[in-house]
Write a protein that holds these residues in place. Structure first.
Motif, PDB file in Angstrom:
ATOM      1  N   ASN A 328      83.490  71.463  11.895  1.00  0.00           N
ATOM      2  CA  ASN A 328      83.332  70.552  10.760  1.00  0.00           C
ATOM      3  C   ASN A 328      81.923  70.542  10.195  1.00  0.00           C
ATOM      4  OD1 ASN A 328      86.032  69.677  10.916  1.00  0.00           O
ATOM      5  ND2 ASN A 328      85.515  68.186  12.503  1.00  0.00           N
ATOM      6  N   PHE A 329      81.059  71.425  10.733  1.00  0.00           N
ATOM      7  CA  PHE A 329      79.656  71.441  10.306  1.00  0.00           C
ATOM      8  C   PHE A 329      79.195  72.890  10.119  1.00  0.00           C
ATOM      9  CE2 PHE A 329      80.414  67.717  12.854  1.00  0.00           C
ATOM     10  CZ  PHE A 329      79.844  66.699  12.097  1.00  0.00           C
ATOM     11  N   ASN A 558      87.267  69.006  -2.897  1.00  0.00           N
ATOM     12  CA  ASN A 558      87.519  69.005  -1.452  1.00  0.00           C
ATOM     13  C   ASN A 558      87.663  67.596  -0.879  1.00  0.00           C
ATOM     14  OD1 ASN A 558      87.595  71.773  -0.804  1.00  0.00           O
ATOM     15  ND2 ASN A 558      85.369  71.906  -0.914  1.00  0.00           N
ATOM     16  N   ALA A 559      87.313  66.589  -1.671  1.00  0.00           N
ATOM     17  CA  ALA A 559      87.390  65.209  -1.179  1.00  0.00           C
ATOM     18  C   ALA A 559      88.722  64.542  -1.520  1.00  0.00           C
ATOM     19  CB  ALA A 559      86.251  64.381  -1.774  1.00  0.00           C
ATOM     20  N   ARG A 560      89.586  65.225  -2.229  1.00  0.00           N
ATOM     21  CA  ARG A 560      90.825  64.612  -2.693  1.00  0.00           C
ATOM     22  C   ARG A 560      91.690  64.170  -1.522  1.00  0.00           C
ATOM     23  NH1 ARG A 560      93.599  68.838  -5.546  1.00  0.00           N
ATOM     24  NH2 ARG A 560      91.869  68.666  -7.012  1.00  0.00           N
ATOM     25  N   ASP A 578      68.981  68.155   1.149  1.00  0.00           N
ATOM     26  CA  ASP A 578      69.918  67.053   1.398  1.00  0.00           C
ATOM     27  C   ASP A 578      71.185  67.302   0.602  1.00  0.00           C
ATOM     28  OD1 ASP A 578      67.981  64.998   2.765  1.00  0.00           O
ATOM     29  OD2 ASP A 578      66.948  65.628   0.943  1.00  0.00           O
ATOM     30  N   SER A 579      72.322  67.131   1.260  1.00  0.00           N
ATOM     31  CA  SER A 579      73.608  67.237   0.576  1.00  0.00           C
ATOM     32  C   SER A 579      74.410  65.970   0.832  1.00  0.00           C
ATOM     33  CB  SER A 579      74.390  68.468   1.058  1.00  0.00           C
ATOM     34  OG  SER A 579      73.766  69.659   0.619  1.00  0.00           O
ATOM     35  N   GLY A 607      77.150  69.337  -1.554  1.00  0.00           N
ATOM     36  CA  GLY A 607      77.811  68.077  -1.276  1.00  0.00           C
ATOM     37  C   GLY A 607      79.315  68.173  -1.398  1.00  0.00           C
ATOM     38  N   GLY A 608      79.787  69.138  -2.202  1.00  0.00           N
ATOM     39  CA  GLY A 608      81.228  69.310  -2.386  1.00  0.00           C
ATOM     40  C   GLY A 608      81.889  70.133  -1.303  1.00  0.00           C
ATOM     41  N   SER A 609      81.122  70.553  -0.282  1.00  0.00           N
ATOM     42  CA  SER A 609      81.730  71.361   0.788  1.00  0.00           C
ATOM     43  C   SER A 609      81.964  70.509   2.029  1.00  0.00           C
ATOM     44  CB  SER A 609      80.844  72.572   1.088  1.00  0.00           C
ATOM     45  OG  SER A 609      79.518  72.171   1.455  1.00  0.00           O
ATOM     46  N   TYR A 610      81.129  70.653   3.045  1.00  0.00           N
ATOM     47  CA  TYR A 610      81.335  69.923   4.306  1.00  0.00           C
ATOM     48  C   TYR A 610      81.340  68.403   4.127  1.00  0.00           C
ATOM     49  CZ  TYR A 610      80.647  74.375   6.753  1.00  0.00           C
ATOM     50  OH  TYR A 610      80.780  75.652   7.207  1.00  0.00           O
ATOM     51  N   PRO A 611      80.381  67.813   3.381  1.00  0.00           N
ATOM     52  CA  PRO A 611      80.423  66.355   3.216  1.00  0.00           C
ATOM     53  C   PRO A 611      81.708  65.864   2.544  1.00  0.00           C
ATOM     54  CG  PRO A 611      78.251  67.186   2.673  1.00  0.00           C
ATOM     55  CD  PRO A 611      79.131  68.387   2.824  1.00  0.00           C
ATOM     56  N   ALA A 612      82.184  66.593   1.518  1.00  0.00           N
ATOM     57  CA  ALA A 612      83.397  66.171   0.822  1.00  0.00           C
ATOM     58  C   ALA A 612      84.605  66.233   1.751  1.00  0.00           C
ATOM     59  CB  ALA A 612      83.630  67.047  -0.409  1.00  0.00           C
TER      60      ALA A 612
END
Length: 795
Positions: A328-329, A558-560, A578-579, A607-612
């Motif tokens: 996940n990272f 990716n956050a949907r 920072d993301s 920010g739209g990859s792992y964090p999302a």
């Protein structure tokens, strides 16, 4: 009797009156004092030597009222003998806490008088200060930690009793094994291991002086969280040691300059560690603000409190399991350091923090909690908070258009040229499109229209820690539009700020503690709802609508969350340090940060990859627990059809692709017709303005920003490359000099006046023979294509 004698007599009477009054006050005070002393003596707690190392457990409860943890002073405590404690550590404590320890009999009366005068001058009659080491031991072992004169008197009486039962070294040994050092460590042995990973006997002067400074306020001086404060306190301890002649100034300076090497990790094995630490921090703030206990740290660990928290055990457990999975990272590392992460999830209807993670793994009790303490640059995730929401409040609707193009702005004596995160410039775009694709140039231009002061105040109202001081501050375009803040923001702050979009414009203060009961079951604290209106309900709904576009078809897909209305915003600071992904659903708001602790650059971690993806996982679990319906559209909002290039009502020249539906306030429905388009002749092959030789120009409806500025440079002549593999007309009438007519001219019949009966259409390929009209013999001859084009150059 003379008048002088009468005056002297009256003066004597006044003196006697004052003396009598003072004597009466003294006698009354003495009587009260004796009464209080007798009462306190009769109500001393039972003398139980076992309590010199015992304590009552404080219990923490989750949001369902179930016990999630017990806090006990002995959970990280190891007894050690005084002989094992280095002299530097003993001297540091005596110099700092009780310089007359070996000379008094439990109570330092000179110190009490000094403290009493200070308290009287300040108006604080809670009996603070002047506690000797013996008194501190008595308080920790036998008494509560509330601020009352009765407790102070009991403390004095118990200190005398301790001095009659134990030697000075025994008292000092019990004290050093009992006091709290922060980070869950009780006693010098536990502290030495917790902070430096060594036995107490191995501590040097630098380490000893740091530890001796912690017990006064372990929360404030915790070096894992507040290193600069801890060093300042260490310097004060060393000064006290110099004043007491334990060391000289040169030795003190060397000790202060000696680098401190802290224990890198501590696997406590504790479930919910980061959340429990946040609860303790908030409880300390509550108890200190209410001045219920003289020593809130000890009260938490030794007074048997019941602390009810906001934590949802299912969500916190899900977060911990998610963080355990390396997949996940990102796998990259810099100088042996892995990318870190922090997360906060909040019920935005009331501000209750339901789950947090302060790092990839829980390493240290009361250590660095990135969810609450890490202030990092929010990048573009700040735009909804300081640009778009205040713009909506000012009447700019989601279809308001600006040109996305390279811009330069004079800032002081320099020129600032902000760039988009990608190399693209989109021309005229709406606010919704700018949010959807995180367009920087649009955000900067819109902020200029809104004004930095309004933006700044708006961000402050959403809980952001913005700075407005002379010199470096956040009251300018760059930090407010692109997120390069002076201090930064924490995940808890960002989650709470985004929560206002889901809570109808109401900002709810984030919190971890709902109420606290003392050992007798008396409620000493209850959280009171803390809301304020940060924006109108309409602004919150419109902003939420644009954030949903980001997730449905923008940078945050990716956050949907399937089946859940989801909105959010990505954020990536300069050079990928920072993301972020910050977002909101009908039930919750959350913020996820990723980056290196030491601000190394990441390898394009958006920010739209792992964090999302982490946001999606947490929200899926959260909405299994509570799944409220989305808020209805406010009555003051309507849907309108507009041209995406102007934000006005569509005109005949607006193409269907440019007409779309959006939302706005009823009083902001456009009334003007789009005037942004003009008909322009374009060469489809070059995409530039059509010239006289372009074979197939097209009339297109274009806006000014879409219209090319250059003319076609492909069809400047009828050269061979333009004619090969094409259809041409050949004239069979020798009167027209055998000119060749191309079939795709606008009208070959008007290109030289050749009658239709003389025109013959043929297909030409490179190397083919062409019919050619000769003026000499009026006969068709065969020539190679190359020869024809060499002979016949144009019309």
């Amino acid at each position: 009797m003379t008048s002088k004698e009468k005056k002297n007599k009256r003066a004597k009477r006044r003196s006697y009156s004052w003396l009598s009054t003072l004597l009466l006050i003294f006698l009354v005070a003495a009587g009260v004092g004796v009464g209080v002393l007798v009462y306190a003596a009769q109500n001393l707690p039972a003398w139980d030597p076992q309590q010199l190392s015992g304590a009552s457990t404080t219990f923490l409860y989750d949001d369902q009222g179930k016990v999630l943890a017990g806090l006990h002073a002995e959970q990280n405590r190891t007894e050690t003998s005084l002989n094992n404690v280095p002299p530097d550590l003993i001297n540091a404590f005596i110099a700092t806490e009780d310089q007359d320890f070996y000379r008094h009999h439990g109570v330092n009366f000179k110190g009490i008088v000094r403290a009493l005068l200070v308290n009287l001058q300040s108006g604080d009659l809670t009996g603070q200060g002047a506690s000797t080491i013996t008194q501190q031991l008595a308080r920790n072992a036998f008494l509560t930690f509330d601020k009352q004169w009765e407790r102070k008197i009991k403390e004095v009486l118990l200190a005398f009793k301790l001095e009659t039962h134990y030697s000075k070294d025994e008292i000092l040994s019990m004290y050093l094994n009992k006091i709290y050092f922060g980070a869950g460590a009780y006693g010098v042995q536990a502290a030495a291991n917790t902070y430096f990973g060594k036995d107490v006997s191995k501590l040097d002067l630098a380490e000893s002086s740091l530890l001796a400074g912690l017990p006064q306020s372990p929360n404030s001086y915790n070096p894992f969280q507040y290193y600069d404060r801890a060093k300042a306190r260490q310097q004060m301890v060393l000064k006290c040691m110099v004043d007491c002649n334990y060391i000289d100034q040169e030795t003190a300076q060397q000790a202060f300059e000696t680098p401190l090497v802290f224990k890198k990790s501590f696997n406590s094995g504790s479930r919910y560690g980061y959340f429990i630490d946040a609860v303790i921090d908030e409880t300390l703030d509550i108890l200190e603000a209410r001045e219920i206990y003289e020593d809130p740290n000890n009260a938490i660990y030794r007074s048997g409190l019941k602390i009810y928290t906001t934590m949802n055990a299912q969500l916190e457990s899900h977060a911990e399991e998610f963080f355990k999975n390396p997949a996940n990272f990102p796998s990259e590392q810099k100088n042996g350091e892995q990318i870190q992460c922090a997360m906060a999830l909040i019920d935005h209807s009331n501000g209750e923090v339901k789950a947090i993670m302060g790092g990839r793994s829980y390493e240290q009790r009361r250590g660095f909690n990135r969810a609450t303490n890490a202030l990092r640059q929010p990048g573009s995730s700040i735009k909804p908070l300081t640009v778009y929401a205040p713009a909506l409040e000012d009447g700019y609707m989601p279809f308001f258009t600006l040109i996305d193009e390279p811009i330069s702005i004079k800032v002081g004596n320099t020129i600032w040229s902000p760039k988009n995160y990608d190399p693209n410039y989109r021309g005229l775009i709406s606010m919704r499109t700018a949010v959807q694709w995180s367009v920087n140039t649009y955000a900067v231009q819109l902020l200029e229209k809104v004004g930095v002061r309004k933006s700044f105040d708006f961000g402050k109202s959403l809980g952001l820690d913005l700075v407005d001081t002379p010199g470096t501050n956040d009251l300018s375009l760059a930090p407010l539009s692109l997120g390069g803040l002076t201090r930064g923001a924490s995940p808890v702050q960002m989650a709470a700020a985004y929560g206002a979009f889901g809570n109808g414009g109401l900002y709810a203060k984030p919190h971890f503690v709902t109420r606290i009961l003392d050992a007798d079951g008396v409620e000493i604290y209850r959280f009171k709802p803390d809301y304020h209106r940060a924006m109108s309900e309409e602004t919150a709904w419109l902003m939420n609508s644009m954030l949903q576009t980001v997730v449905s078809s923008g940078t945050g897909t990716n956050a949907r969350v399937p089946g859940v209305q989801t909105g959010g915003k990505t954020g990536t600071s300069e050079e990928y340090k920072d993301s972020w992904f910050c977002g909101v659903t009908p039930g919750y708001s959350a913020a996820i940060w990723m980056g290196y602790d030491r601000e190394h650059t990441m390898n394009k971690v958006y920010g739209g990859s792992y964090p999302a993806r982490m946001f999606r996982s947490m929200m899926q679990k959260a909405h299994e627990i509570k799944n409220p319906k989305p808020r209805s559209m406010p009555a003051g909002i309507v849907s309108v059809s507009v041209c995406s290039k102007s934000g006005k009502l569509p005109a005949e020249l607006c193409s269907q692709e440019q007409i779309f539906s959006d939302y706005c306030l009823k009083n902001k429905v456009p009334t003007e017709i789009c005037d942004a388009h003009n008909m322009v002749s374009i060469c489809p092959e070059s995409g530039k303005l059509a010239g006289r030789y372009c074979p197939n120009p097209e009339m297109r409806s274009l806006t000014k920003d879409e219209t090319p500025t250059e003319k076609c440079d492909i069809h400047s002549d009828f050269s061979l490359p333009a004619l090969l593999n094409n259809e041409i007309y050949v004239c069979r009438d020798p009167r027209h000099n055998g000119k060749i007519y191309r079939a795709n001219l606008p009208n070959p019949l008007q290109s030289g006046g050749c009658p239709p009966e003389y025109l013959e259409k043929v297909i030409v390929e490179n190397g083919d023979s062409l019919p050619y009209c000769s003026l000499e013999d009026h006969q068709l001859k065969k020539k190679k294509a190359r020869e024809v084009f060499d002979d016949v150059i144009g019309l």
